[in-house]
Design a protein around this motif. Structure first.
Motif, mmCIF file in Angstrom:
data_model
loop_
_atom_site.group_PDB
_atom_site.id
_atom_site.type_symbol
_atom_site.label_atom_id
_atom_site.label_comp_id
_atom_site.label_asym_id
_atom_site.label_seq_id
_atom_site.Cartn_x
_atom_site.Cartn_y
_atom_site.Cartn_z
ATOM 1 N N HIS A 23 -20.460 75.119 38.197
ATOM 2 C CA HIS A 23 -21.217 73.846 37.741
ATOM 3 C C HIS A 23 -21.596 74.132 36.033
ATOM 4 C CE1 HIS A 23 -24.903 76.235 38.612
ATOM 5 N NE2 HIS A 23 -25.421 75.458 37.706
ATOM 6 N N TRP A 24 -21.815 75.318 35.572
ATOM 7 C CA TRP A 24 -21.951 75.528 34.157
ATOM 8 C C TRP A 24 -20.503 75.002 33.456
ATOM 9 C CZ3 TRP A 24 -24.242 80.878 32.545
ATOM 10 C CH2 TRP A 24 -25.490 81.113 33.181
ATOM 11 N N ASP A 26 -18.037 73.372 34.467
ATOM 12 C CA ASP A 26 -17.807 71.991 34.835
ATOM 13 C C ASP A 26 -18.711 70.968 33.892
ATOM 14 O OD1 ASP A 26 -16.319 69.893 36.156
ATOM 15 O OD2 ASP A 26 -18.549 69.506 37.107
ATOM 16 N N ASN A 27 -19.948 71.434 33.715
ATOM 17 C CA ASN A 27 -20.819 70.637 32.682
ATOM 18 C C ASN A 27 -20.402 70.892 31.258
ATOM 19 O OD1 ASN A 27 -23.497 70.776 31.047
ATOM 20 N ND2 ASN A 27 -23.828 69.679 32.687
ATOM 21 N N PHE A 28 -19.701 72.001 30.919
ATOM 22 C CA PHE A 28 -19.157 71.951 29.567
ATOM 23 C C PHE A 28 -18.049 71.174 29.628
ATOM 24 C CE2 PHE A 28 -15.958 73.623 26.508
ATOM 25 C CZ PHE A 28 -16.647 73.513 25.423
ATOM 26 N N MET A 30 -16.790 68.762 31.331
ATOM 27 C CA MET A 30 -16.948 66.928 31.366
ATOM 28 C C MET A 30 -17.651 66.576 30.634
ATOM 29 S SD MET A 30 -15.044 66.809 34.171
ATOM 30 C CE MET A 30 -15.500 64.886 34.585
ATOM 31 N N ARG A 31 -18.825 67.203 29.790
ATOM 32 C CA ARG A 31 -19.546 66.666 28.852
ATOM 33 C C ARG A 31 -18.620 66.372 27.624
ATOM 34 N NH1 ARG A 31 -23.706 63.621 27.323
ATOM 35 N NH2 ARG A 31 -24.885 64.585 25.478
ATOM 36 N N TRP A 68 -23.433 75.491 24.092
ATOM 37 C CA TRP A 68 -23.584 74.519 25.192
ATOM 38 C C TRP A 68 -24.396 75.131 26.275
ATOM 39 C CZ3 TRP A 68 -24.452 69.626 25.622
ATOM 40 C CH2 TRP A 68 -24.544 69.268 26.557
ATOM 41 N N PHE A 69 -24.279 76.453 26.505
ATOM 42 C CA PHE A 69 -24.917 77.208 27.757
ATOM 43 C C PHE A 69 -25.975 77.291 27.404
ATOM 44 C CE2 PHE A 69 -20.964 78.982 30.149
ATOM 45 C CZ PHE A 69 -20.548 77.630 30.342
ATOM 46 N N LYS A 72 -28.427 74.148 27.303
ATOM 47 C CA LYS A 72 -28.618 73.832 28.637
ATOM 48 C C LYS A 72 -29.506 74.952 29.206
ATOM 49 C CE LYS A 72 -27.148 71.066 30.646
ATOM 50 N NZ LYS A 72 -27.713 69.454 30.875
ATOM 51 N N TYR A 74 -28.803 77.859 30.305
ATOM 52 C CA TYR A 74 -28.030 78.726 31.349
ATOM 53 C C TYR A 74 -28.069 79.994 30.740
ATOM 54 C CZ TYR A 74 -25.939 74.396 33.038
ATOM 55 O OH TYR A 74 -25.828 73.167 33.477
#
Length: 91
Positions: A23-24, A26-28, A30-31, A68-69, A72, A74
């Motif tokens: 999900h980390w 994917d978040n990167f 897709m965003r 990005w992480f 967020k 993360y």
């Protein structure tokens, strides 16, 4: 399009590596917060695994993902991200 399989690992303060949850990744992916089309050639394939096209530069990808992480929440202070090649994708 996806010529490489990459390992995406969180390196903790003790130096131990942990696969980043899908999900980390994917978040990167897709965003696409970077507005950089070069990262369009990425596909989250599992925990700690990202497939990428041959034109995706690993150094830029790692820096963008790490930024990005951190945004967020993360990655914590003292942690790093490590993106390395695993194997070419077989057809």
């Amino acid at each position: 399009m996806f010529a490489r399989r990459l390992s995406v690992q969180r390196v903790d303060a003790a130096g131990e590596r942990h696969p980043c949850p899908i999900h980390w990744i994917d978040n990167f992916a897709m965003r696409n917060f970077t507005n950089d089309a070069i990262f369009d050639d990425t596909f989250p394939a599992g925990d700690g695994v990202l497939e990428a096209g041959a034109r995706v530069p690993l150094d830029r990808l790692q820096a963008a993902m790490e930024e990005w992480f951190r945004r967020k929440g993360y990655l914590k202070i003292g942690e790093q991200l490590e993106v390395t090649g695993i194997l070419p994708i077989q057809e």
